[in-house]
Design an enzyme around this catalytic site. Structure first.
Site, PDB file in Angstrom:
ATOM      1  N   PHE A  39       0.860  -1.185   0.000  1.00  0.00           N
ATOM      2  CA  PHE A  39       0.000   0.000   0.000  1.00  0.00           C
ATOM      3  C   PHE A  39       0.895   1.233   0.000  1.00  0.00           C
ATOM      4  O   PHE A  39       1.767   1.366   0.857  1.00  0.00           O
ATOM      5  CB  PHE A  39      -0.935   0.025   1.216  1.00  0.00           C
ATOM      6  CG  PHE A  39      -1.872   1.201   1.177  1.00  0.00           C
ATOM      7  CD1 PHE A  39      -3.050   1.143   0.449  1.00  0.00           C
ATOM      8  CD2 PHE A  39      -1.554   2.380   1.840  1.00  0.00           C
ATOM      9  CE1 PHE A  39      -3.898   2.245   0.367  1.00  0.00           C
ATOM     10  CE2 PHE A  39      -2.401   3.484   1.775  1.00  0.00           C
ATOM     11  CZ  PHE A  39      -3.577   3.410   1.034  1.00  0.00           C
ATOM     12  N   ASP A  79       9.162   2.091   1.454  1.00  0.00           N
ATOM     13  CA  ASP A  79       8.032   2.880   1.947  1.00  0.00           C
ATOM     14  C   ASP A  79       7.859   2.541   3.426  1.00  0.00           C
ATOM     15  O   ASP A  79       7.347   1.483   3.786  1.00  0.00           O
ATOM     16  CB  ASP A  79       6.768   2.544   1.143  1.00  0.00           C
ATOM     17  CG  ASP A  79       5.526   3.291   1.664  1.00  0.00           C
ATOM     18  OD1 ASP A  79       5.574   3.837   2.782  1.00  0.00           O
ATOM     19  OD2 ASP A  79       4.517   3.304   0.937  1.00  0.00           O
ATOM     20  N   LYS A 118       2.836   9.344   8.470  1.00  0.00           N
ATOM     21  CA  LYS A 118       2.099   8.917   9.668  1.00  0.00           C
ATOM     22  C   LYS A 118       2.723   9.388  10.997  1.00  0.00           C
ATOM     23  O   LYS A 118       2.361  10.440  11.477  1.00  0.00           O
ATOM     24  CB  LYS A 118       1.894   7.400   9.636  1.00  0.00           C
ATOM     25  CG  LYS A 118       0.920   6.994   8.503  1.00  0.00           C
ATOM     26  CD  LYS A 118       0.158   5.738   8.794  1.00  0.00           C
ATOM     27  CE  LYS A 118      -0.958   5.513   7.797  1.00  0.00           C
ATOM     28  NZ  LYS A 118      -0.549   4.913   6.523  1.00  0.00           N
TER      29      LYS A 118
END
Ligand SMILES: *Cc1c(COP(=O)(O)O)cnc(C)c1O
Length: 403
Positions: free
Chosen positions: A141, A226, A255
């Site tokens: 993702f 990532d 995040k």
């Protein structure tokens, strides 16, 4: 989702959303109004223990005092200046990130998907003209802008959006031979989550990341990790790559980066960095003084309170609390994770478990339909951990999976 949840929120709030907010999210019928550490309160005064604070953004829990103070000071001094000026805090933040990673340079943006877009551009810019393809992995993702959505090798996120961005090729996560087979003279890079988060808290098979590093070196490709979900201390190392001893050329972060304030970053080596030359990329709010101060305060708090080793203790205790459920309940398959990133894979739908836990005052998440995902705060106490695991355990023990 709505049918199985306790409705406690004021109907006026639901009405506002029904009339005025684009309905692109599934929302729980709860309005949160206040948070402190691993606890949040809804608008009816109910308190919840939060094992998924801020969808993985609140690594230090809700409203960490050092971040609150830094932001309050900054917001009263200078809210925003564009990147056409220098600001000491952005430079200092980049230094702290560089010193804790591989000694390179930072580009700042506001989110994970933007950090990945920067990485995609940098991979294309740094490699020879005819090279533009990037290999990514099933179950990964990478975000919701079109480049990152295309990089996300999950068909459900592509439905109806085509044509997607050209130049991506997908290999099964963990399959080095399939990766090798996809490489041709147009391949420029490989992009991977070292630990898949949304994909179900999946750790890489032994030797996989090392193998990707070797393939990248052999073929002159850039390797992008990532770490938007796994980075910034969550695994018990500053960056997930350090846990595996495999150094990428580019890391993307967001995040947890700013302790709950919006912020993203791409880190790369001093050698590669100049390929993102002036005029080729930008983010208006990227590295703004509020995010920078919050980012610095987050790093300083993790160090001052020695929270990296705490993440490892938390993981161990979660495993001790959750493994008995795997041994005892036939529909609980496996517990896995790294630091404060825990997955409990079920052999049944997880949504009713999430709903039942919420009813008992525990917030958790389920991803990929069957994986209970916990991204608790790195300063969760043992007592909080035990209390939440007690709720989750009793919900699972009382659960009767659909046949
Ligand atoms: C959440 C996430 C993203 C997207 O981040 P946004 O801030 O929502 O754009 C990208 N990659 C990974 C691994 C993520 O977990």
């Amino acid at each position: 989702m709505t049918a199985t949840m306790p409705t406690s929120m004021s109907p006026a709030t639901t009405e506002l959303f029904d009339h005025y907010v684009v309905p692109n999210y599934g929302r729980y019928p709860v309005a949160l109004v206040k948070g402190e550490g691993s606890w949040v309160w809804d608008d009816q005064g109910r308190r919840y223990l939060d094992f998924f604070p801020g969808w993985g953004c609140n690594l230090l829990g809700h409203c960490p005092p050092a971040v609150v103070q830094a932001v309050q000071e900054q917001v009263a001094t200078l809210i925003h200046v564009p990147n056409s000026w220098y600001m000491e805090s952005q430079g200092r933040w980049a230094q702290l990130l560089s010193e804790r990673s591989f000694g390179g340079k930072a580009f700042f943006c506001n989110s994970g998907t933007e950090a990945n877009e920067a990485a995609i551009k940098l991979v294309r810019l740094h490699t020879p003209e005819q090279r533009y393809k990037i290999i990514t992995f099933s179950g990964g993702f990478h975000g919701r802008t079109l480049g990152s959505t295309t990089a996300t090798a999950q068909p459900k996120y592509h439905e109806g959006l085509g044509p997607l961005v050209p130049g991506f090729a997908y290999a099964p996560f963990g399959d080095l031979q399939a990766t090798r087979d996809l490489i041709d003279e147009q391949t420029a890079g490989i992009m991977v989550e070292p630990i898949q988060g949304e994909g179900g808290v999946r750790l890489p098979p032994e030797g996989f990341l090392e193998g990707l590093r070797e393939l990248a070196d052999e073929h002159g490709l850039l390797l992008v990790f990532d770490e938007v979900q796994a980075g910034c201390g969550r695994t018990g190392e500053w960056f997930a790559y350090q846990k595996f001893g495999v150094t990428p050329d580019i890391i993307t972060l967001a995040k947890s980066l700013c302790g709950g304030i919006a912020g993203g970053a791409m880190l790369t080596t001093a050698e590669i960095a100049p390929s993102l030359r002036p005029g080729m990329h930008a983010a208006t709010f990227g590295g703004n003084p509020i995010a920078a101060r919050a980012g610095i305060a987050t790093i300083e708090t993790i160090e001052r309170e020695q929270l990296l080793p705490r993440a490892v203790q938390i993981e161990k205790r979660f495993r001790e609390r959750l493994q008995p459920l795997v041994d005892e309940l036939p529909f609980v398959h496996e517990v896995r994770g790294a630091g404060v990133m825990i997955g409990l894979e079920l052999l049944t739908e997880g949504a009713p478990i999430v709903a039942a836990c919420m009813q008992r005052g525990l917030l958790i998440n389920c991803t990929q339909r069957t994986v209970i995902r916990l991204l608790p705060a790195i300063n969760l106490t043992d007592a909080e951990l035990d209390e939440g695991c007690e709720i989750l355990s009793s919900v699972l023990r009382e659960h009767e999976p659909a046949a």
